[in-house]
Design a protein around this motif. Structure first.
Motif, mmCIF file in Angstrom:
data_model
loop_
_atom_site.group_PDB
_atom_site.id
_atom_site.type_symbol
_atom_site.label_atom_id
_atom_site.label_comp_id
_atom_site.label_asym_id
_atom_site.label_seq_id
_atom_site.Cartn_x
_atom_site.Cartn_y
_atom_site.Cartn_z
ATOM 1 N N ALA A 177 9.263 -10.780 10.335
ATOM 2 C CA ALA A 177 8.681 -10.516 11.658
ATOM 3 C C ALA A 177 7.198 -10.191 11.531
ATOM 4 C CB ALA A 177 9.412 -9.365 12.341
ATOM 5 N N TYR A 178 6.841 -9.409 10.520
ATOM 6 C CA TYR A 178 5.433 -9.025 10.381
ATOM 7 C C TYR A 178 4.553 -10.270 10.220
ATOM 8 C CZ TYR A 178 1.144 -6.711 9.042
ATOM 9 O OH TYR A 178 -0.168 -6.295 9.005
ATOM 10 N N SER A 179 4.897 -11.125 9.243
ATOM 11 C CA SER A 179 4.030 -12.287 8.996
ATOM 12 C C SER A 179 4.032 -13.234 10.201
ATOM 13 C CB SER A 179 4.432 -13.010 7.714
ATOM 14 O OG SER A 179 5.782 -13.414 7.758
ATOM 15 N N GLY A 219 -3.124 5.381 22.067
ATOM 16 C CA GLY A 219 -2.045 5.362 21.087
ATOM 17 C C GLY A 219 -0.965 6.298 21.614
ATOM 18 N N ARG A 220 0.117 6.446 20.845
ATOM 19 C CA ARG A 220 1.195 7.309 21.347
ATOM 20 C C ARG A 220 1.011 8.776 20.959
ATOM 21 N NH1 ARG A 220 5.782 3.867 18.618
ATOM 22 N NH2 ARG A 220 4.152 4.093 17.060
ATOM 23 N N ARG A 221 0.389 9.040 19.795
ATOM 24 C CA ARG A 221 0.310 10.427 19.311
ATOM 25 C C ARG A 221 -0.859 11.164 19.956
ATOM 26 N NH1 ARG A 221 0.582 8.783 13.109
ATOM 27 N NH2 ARG A 221 -0.413 6.955 14.032
ATOM 28 N N ALA A 259 -5.755 3.838 17.962
ATOM 29 C CA ALA A 259 -6.853 4.541 17.271
ATOM 30 C C ALA A 259 -6.426 5.916 16.774
ATOM 31 C CB ALA A 259 -8.054 4.668 18.210
ATOM 32 N N THR A 260 -5.108 6.146 16.673
ATOM 33 C CA THR A 260 -4.656 7.466 16.219
ATOM 34 C C THR A 260 -4.608 7.571 14.696
ATOM 35 O OG1 THR A 260 -2.400 6.687 16.464
ATOM 36 C CG2 THR A 260 -3.272 8.011 18.267
ATOM 37 N N SER A 261 -4.737 6.450 14.010
ATOM 38 C CA SER A 261 -4.746 6.486 12.535
ATOM 39 C C SER A 261 -5.341 5.184 12.017
ATOM 40 C CB SER A 261 -3.330 6.684 11.979
ATOM 41 O OG SER A 261 -2.483 5.633 12.390
ATOM 42 N N GLY A 262 -5.470 5.106 10.705
ATOM 43 C CA GLY A 262 -5.806 3.861 10.021
ATOM 44 C C GLY A 262 -7.083 3.180 10.477
ATOM 45 N N LEU A 263 -6.985 1.866 10.647
ATOM 46 C CA LEU A 263 -8.170 1.058 10.924
ATOM 47 C C LEU A 263 -8.781 1.376 12.286
ATOM 48 C CD1 LEU A 263 -6.847 -2.316 9.453
ATOM 49 C CD2 LEU A 263 -8.586 -0.815 8.501
ATOM 50 N N GLY A 264 -7.920 1.535 13.293
ATOM 51 C CA GLY A 264 -8.430 1.846 14.633
ATOM 52 C C GLY A 264 -9.222 3.137 14.634
ATOM 53 N N ALA A 292 -5.521 0.891 2.628
ATOM 54 C CA ALA A 292 -4.731 2.123 2.466
ATOM 55 C C ALA A 292 -4.637 2.878 3.792
ATOM 56 C CB ALA A 292 -5.375 3.006 1.401
ATOM 57 N N THR A 293 -3.585 2.600 4.552
ATOM 58 C CA THR A 293 -3.337 3.301 5.816
ATOM 59 C C THR A 293 -1.849 3.631 5.886
ATOM 60 O OG1 THR A 293 -2.758 1.334 7.081
ATOM 61 C CG2 THR A 293 -5.109 1.887 6.989
ATOM 62 N N GLU A 294 -1.453 4.237 6.997
ATOM 63 C CA GLU A 294 -0.055 4.671 7.144
ATOM 64 C C GLU A 294 0.935 3.510 7.238
ATOM 65 O OE1 GLU A 294 0.191 7.415 10.443
ATOM 66 O OE2 GLU A 294 -1.444 8.627 9.638
#
Ligand SMILES: NC(=O)c1ccc[n+]([C@@H]2O[C@H](COP(=O)([O-])OP(=O)(O)OC[C@H]3O[C@@H](n4cnc5c(N)ncnc54)[C@H](OP(=O)(O)O)[C@@H]3O)[C@@H](O)[C@H]2O)c1
Length: 250
Positions: free
Chosen positions: A150-152, A32-34, A9-14, A187-189
């Motif tokens: 790997a992503y897909s 998250g890590r940040r 939840a540190t960026s983007g959709l979360g 549109a996210t990181e």
């Protein structure tokens, strides 16, 4: 007050989902890590609305961080796994492929299984108070994509794992529902800022679809209608033809 735990939840959709739920009166536990991003969200909304723990899902200690979060946000209505990495990797940079598998697959299994075992031993869950577990997978899991192996493939694994869990949960009569949320481009990181992406959505608009899916406990959510159409079409393409579609770059 409804409660949700959001991993990633540190960026983007979360983060966008966290903000929307808080805006609707929910209490959230975020990870998250940040740490500075987690702390900033807590500072913005206050400790009574936001609890956080620093967590790296690739490490076994992630389950301790989850337990600590569950002490503060106990028996949440929703657990959302919004953590994920991935990018186009046609040169097969090995470490990137391996990290993607670890984060998207190993990390998800670690968190989701640990949470299911928590639900099993928590008396506050019953037929009236069920937990909803949702994972943000992707439309990219529909087919293996040559530009992002790997992503897909990890997204496909996530979806298959959720099907297996939902059957297991029924077998065991657990008070849990399972949701597979499959966005298209948002549109996210995670996206490459130098590239153009078709049918791009904003994180806020995607979060509205996700929040609706969480509240309705939807099994599968593909948004928006353009992606539903695209995925329906993709599924019809036979393997021999898919292999030849080398113009599919994203
Ligand atoms: N944006 C899209 O176009 C799109 C489309 C389909 C599906 N999705 C999926 O949506 C999910 C969220 O991505 P996003 O678009 O919101 O991208 P994002 O802004 O990059 O968010 C990714 C989140 O995952 C967290 N994360 C990454 N590695 C982690 C780790 N080892 N441990 C803990 N947290 C970790 C990040 O937090 P830290 O870096 O602080 O740890 C961040 O909060 C991903 O699963 C992605 O595959 C995105």
């Amino acid at each position: 007050m409804k409660q949700a735990i959001i991993i990633g939840a540190t960026s983007g959709l979360g983060e966008a989902v966290a903000r929307q739920l808080i805006g609707e009166g929910w209490r959230v536990g975020i990870a998250g890590r940040r740490e500075h991003r987690l702390e900033a969200l807590q500072r913005e909304y206050g400790r009574d609305r936001v609890a956080y723990r620093v967590m790296d899902v690739m490490l076994p200690s992630a389950t301790e961080a989850l337990d600590a979060l569950l002490e503060e946000v106990s028996a949440p209505d929703v657990l959302l796994y919004a953590t994920g990495i991935g990018r186009q990797n046609p040169d097969l940079e090995e470490q990137m492929e391996i990290r993607t598998v670890q984060t998207n697959c190993e990390g998800m299994v670690r968190i989701v299984d640990h949470f299911i075992n928590y639900v099993k031993r928590t008396p506050r869950y019953d037929t009236k108070h069920r937990a909803h577990i949702a994972v943000i997978t992707s439309v990219a899991g529909t087919m293996g994509i040559g530009q992002a192996p790997a992503y897909s493939a990890t997204k496909s694994m996530q979806s298959a794992y959720l099907v297996a869990l939902s059957q297991l949960i029924r077998m065991r009569r657990l008070p849990i529902t399972v949701g597979d949320i499959r966005p298209g481009f948002v549109a996210t990181e995670i996206l490459n800022p130098e590239k153009h992406y078709p049918m791009l959505m904003t994180a806020q608009s995607a979060a509205r679809h996700i929040v609706r899916s969480l509240k309705r406990r939807q099994r599968i959510t593909i948004f928006d209608w353009r992606y539903r159409l695209l995925v329906g079409f993709w599924r019809l393409i036979p393997r021999w033809l898919w292999e030849r579609l080398t113009m599919v770059k994203n």
